[in-house]
Design an enzyme around this catalytic site. Structure first.
Site, mmCIF file in Angstrom:
data_model
loop_
_atom_site.group_PDB
_atom_site.id
_atom_site.type_symbol
_atom_site.label_atom_id
_atom_site.label_comp_id
_atom_site.label_asym_id
_atom_site.label_seq_id
_atom_site.Cartn_x
_atom_site.Cartn_y
_atom_site.Cartn_z
ATOM 1 N N PHE A 123 1.167 -0.858 0.192
ATOM 2 C CA PHE A 123 0.005 -0.088 -0.356
ATOM 3 C C PHE A 123 0.618 1.030 -0.255
ATOM 4 C CE2 PHE A 123 -4.985 0.554 0.847
ATOM 5 C CZ PHE A 123 -5.073 -0.500 -0.107
ATOM 6 N N GLN A 236 -8.524 14.288 4.345
ATOM 7 C CA GLN A 236 -7.828 13.279 3.358
ATOM 8 C C GLN A 236 -8.448 12.830 2.070
ATOM 9 O OE1 GLN A 236 -6.404 8.904 3.288
ATOM 10 N NE2 GLN A 236 -4.474 9.854 3.829
ATOM 11 N N HIS A 238 -8.884 11.030 -0.878
ATOM 12 C CA HIS A 238 -8.100 9.790 -1.985
ATOM 13 C C HIS A 238 -7.648 10.237 -3.196
ATOM 14 C CE1 HIS A 238 -7.573 5.553 -2.955
ATOM 15 N NE2 HIS A 238 -8.489 5.435 -1.625
ATOM 16 N N LEU A 248 -15.014 5.383 -4.249
ATOM 17 C CA LEU A 248 -13.821 4.878 -4.204
ATOM 18 C C LEU A 248 -13.712 3.417 -4.877
ATOM 19 C CD1 LEU A 248 -11.370 5.306 -2.506
ATOM 20 C CD2 LEU A 248 -12.179 3.507 -1.238
ATOM 21 N N GLU A 251 -7.268 1.370 -3.051
ATOM 22 C CA GLU A 251 -5.782 1.734 -3.018
ATOM 23 C C GLU A 251 -4.798 0.316 -3.331
ATOM 24 O OE1 GLU A 251 -3.943 4.366 0.146
ATOM 25 O OE2 GLU A 251 -2.058 3.058 -0.810
ATOM 26 N N ARG A 282 -0.832 9.312 0.058
ATOM 27 C CA ARG A 282 -2.551 9.395 -0.650
ATOM 28 C C ARG A 282 -2.375 11.165 -0.597
ATOM 29 N NH1 ARG A 282 -6.444 6.225 2.621
ATOM 30 N NH2 ARG A 282 -6.270 3.954 1.444
ATOM 31 N N HIS A 349 -12.329 11.715 2.058
ATOM 32 C CA HIS A 349 -12.278 10.549 2.089
ATOM 33 C C HIS A 349 -11.776 10.247 3.664
ATOM 34 C CE1 HIS A 349 -11.459 6.232 1.515
ATOM 35 N NE2 HIS A 349 -10.070 6.147 2.491
ATOM 36 N N ARG A 391 -2.664 10.386 6.936
ATOM 37 C CA ARG A 391 -3.037 9.058 7.351
ATOM 38 C C ARG A 391 -2.466 7.852 6.146
ATOM 39 N NH1 ARG A 391 -7.314 4.419 6.400
ATOM 40 N NH2 ARG A 391 -8.572 5.451 5.417
#
Ligand SMILES: Cc1cc2nc3c(=O)[nH]c(=O)nc-3n(C[C@H](O)[C@H](O)[C@H](O)COP(=O)(O)OP(=O)(O)OC[C@H]3O[C@@H](n4cnc5c(N)ncnc54)[C@H](O)[C@@H]3O)c2cc1C
Length: 579
Positions: A123, A236, A238, A248, A251, A282, A349, A391
């Site tokens: 990730f 955040q 995304h 979404l 990821e 991100r 996100h 994050r």
């Protein structure tokens, strides 16, 4: 509201009341119940509809021989742009392996590698593959498991009950006021301890991955009592939401090898992050995509997206590891990732900011860390702060599970050592909350809730989104002031007391308008760029002045005051982030 009606409000007594039945709230309730305490969980949704169940990609834990909790902690701190509190990060990363093994033993069915171990995928921002996953529906697997455990332990759930206020008087937590959505019957839940686990606040944006319910209620409820919210400016975005929809594309798609291309067929991440490319964090990828679009290299009818290409992965891999994502892209854009690119763009996100907490889950009342007796928070609504300014993917399910359970342990200890007592409530303690709900139900103003909400969400996306400037933020401050004023004159058409979703949405809009102001005020004051907060007019990180958490307080006249508090720096000293 007549006096007699108020006097007849039932009062139920508990040791602990938990608001929210996602991963954080449900896991905490399970442990508290098992310790023999009387606990109630109140949730405006059925627990399994909580947003935790929508999580796709995975949950981080350093399980492999070449990985370690220390490396996980380093990646998390670097990803946070050094704003995370390192003591909290170390605690979470140390706890990660045992937490994942624990939930696997409870029955969560993780995807496995050919040798039978829990499979892990790469990730963004992670130096080793450490995202443990259940296909691309990890959150649901975890939430179902924890919910089953909580039911087996005998936890009492109040599903489709809405908490409208915290009873907090003279610095003492006494419980909450709630009503059932089925019939609008009010109840006071009187408790020795109240824990908020109400989830995130990205619903204040038009383009978002977040469920309808993610309206940040818990934050505004707490803030209206004069308690602070921390680091709210950090939202955040995304990088890969379905274009125009926000839904979404996890990821995991990039973790499995997805690549990003612009209209010129250029794999543009190669120029921005030559080492990690699509696996940079991100905040960085979202900005790069936004930059490509801004500079005219977008795709799609409005040229407001870029492509994610997964065709080279092959049908078999996509169908075994990313089946939900494929379905989503076909359903909403008519694009089949097996044979063609999918159009994506950044989408709001995750909420890094929230209710300030210490590592033990106690809510803090100031930047010095003074705690509020009897009040706790965990999960996305809390700011511990393990994510700082940005994050890393798959750290949030981990945060919810680790700190949900750890906060439960704190509450059990606080109950056992006599720190918490039941402060009795009176019916009058619910007056203000009930007055507000009934006021909205009977409102006859000229303003419409959906119109105000659309304006809020569009303007936040426009002015307080991926890129921010003093000018855009000051404009948003004015828009929010205007919307708050107009909110005082709303009407709702449905006056029914049974399942009145108009009423619920009107209350939620009030919450959104309040916490949106914290996002904007925090962003105006933070004259630097760090993690997800990017100011065109202050493009550099400024550790000298802003390596600090912001604590914001709302006064009764609606103004917001900011103080700054220290960041807990441990062994990872702040450096420039290069990926
Ligand atoms: C689409 C999507 C995919 C994601 N994928 C991942 C991933 O792969 N890995 C990862 O680590 N993280 C992921 N995340 C983030 C992660 O899922 C969340 O941060 C986490 O699950 C939050 O858990 P929670 O328990 O704090 O809150 P939630 O699960 O959001 O639960 C909030 C609860 O609060 C209740 N509630 C709220 N307000 C009230 C009120 N006024 N009265 C009563 N009840 C109330 C709700 O009913 C709900 O039960 C993803 C998020 C999204 C949106």
């Amino acid at each position: 509201m007549s006096e007699s009606f108020i006097k007849n409000i039932p009062v139920q007594e508990y040791d602990v009341v938990i608001v929210g039945a996602g991963l954080a709230g449900t896991s905490a309730a399970m442990d508290i119940q098992k310790a023999g305490k009387k606990v109630a969980v109140i949730s405006k949704l059925h627990p399994l509809r909580s947003h935790s169940g929508a999580a796709q990609g995975g949950i981080n834990a350093a399980l492999s021989a070449e990985d370690s909790p220390d490396l996980h902690a380093f990646d998390t701190v670097k990803g946070s742009d050094y704003l995370a509190d390192q003591n909290a990060v170390e605690f979470m990363c140390q706890k990660a392996p045992e937490t994942v093994r624990w939930i696997a033993n409870c029955g969560a069915v993780f995807s496995r590698s050919s040798d039978g171990h829990i499979a892990m995928r790469p990730f963004g921002g992670a130096t080793k593959p450490r995202a443990c996953y259940a296909k691309d529906r990890t959150g649901l697997a975890l939430l179902q498991t924890v919910y089953e455990q909580a039911i087996a332990a005998g936890v009492r759930f109040f599903s489709e009950w809405y908490v409208s206020d915290l009873i907090y008087k003279d610095g003492v937590t006494r419980g909450v006021v709630a009503f059932d959505l089925l019939g609008l019957n009010y109840t006071i839940f009187n408790a020795k301890a109240v824990m908020f686990a109400t989830g995130g606040y990205a619903r204040a944006y038009k383009v978002t991955t977040n469920a309808h319910a993610n309206t940040g209620d818990g934050l505004s409820i707490v803030a209206r009592h004069g308690l602070p919210l921390e680091d709210m400016e950090f939202v955040q975005f995304h990088p890969t939401g379905l274009a125009g929809r926000g839904i979404l594309i996890s990821e995991a798609a990039r973790g499995e090898g997805g690549r990003l291309y612009n209209s010129e067929g250029e794999r543009f991440m190669e120029k921005y992050a030559p080492e990690s490319k699509e696996l940079a964090p991100r905040d960085i990828i979202s900005r790069c995509i936004a930059m490509e679009i801004r500079e005219g290299r977008g795709v799609g009818p409005k040229k407001d997206a870029v492509e994610i290409r997964l065709m080279h992965l092959g049908e078999r891999l996509i169908m075994t590891r990313l089946p939900e994502l494929r379905d989503l892209a076909i359903t909403f854009l008519g694009q089949d990732m097996i044979v063609e690119p999918v159009y994506i763009s950044p989408t709001a996100h995750y909420s890094m900011g929230g209710i300030p907490c210490d590592i033990e889950g106690h809510v803090k009342k100031d930047s010095r860390g003074t705690i509020v007796t009897g009040l706790y928070a965990a999960g996305e609504c809390a700011c511990v702060s393990v994510h700082g300014a940005n994050r890393l993917g798959c750290n949030s399910l981990l945060d919810a599970l680790v700190f949900g359970r750890h906060t439960a342990e704190t509450i059990i200890n606080d109950l056992n050592n006599g720190t918490l007592i039941l402060h009795k409530v009176t019916a009058e303690d619910a007056d203000a909350a009930i007055g507000e709900v009934e006021g909205i139900l009977h409102s006859k103003g000229e303003e419409s809730v959906p119109v105000l909400r659309d304006r809020l969400r569009e303007s936040m996306t426009e002015n307080a989104g991926v890129f921010r400037t003093e000018e855009s933020l000051l404009k948003e401050r004015e828009i929010l002031a205007e919307l708050s004023e107009r909110y005082r004159h709303i009407h709702i058409d449905d006056k029914n007391r049974v399942y009145n979703t108009d009423l619920e949405e009107a209350i939620e809009l009030g919450h959104m308008l309040d916490y949106a102001r914290f996002i904007v005020e925090g962003a105006i004051a933070r004259k630097e760029s760090r993690g997800a907060h990017f100011r065109y007019d202050y493009p550099e990180r400024d550790d000298k002045n802003f390596l600090k958490h912001s604590y914001m307080f709302m006064h009764s006249d609606g103004t917001i005051k900011i103080e700054y508090g220290d960041v807990h720096i441990g062994k990872f000293k702040p450096k420039k982030r290069i990926y």
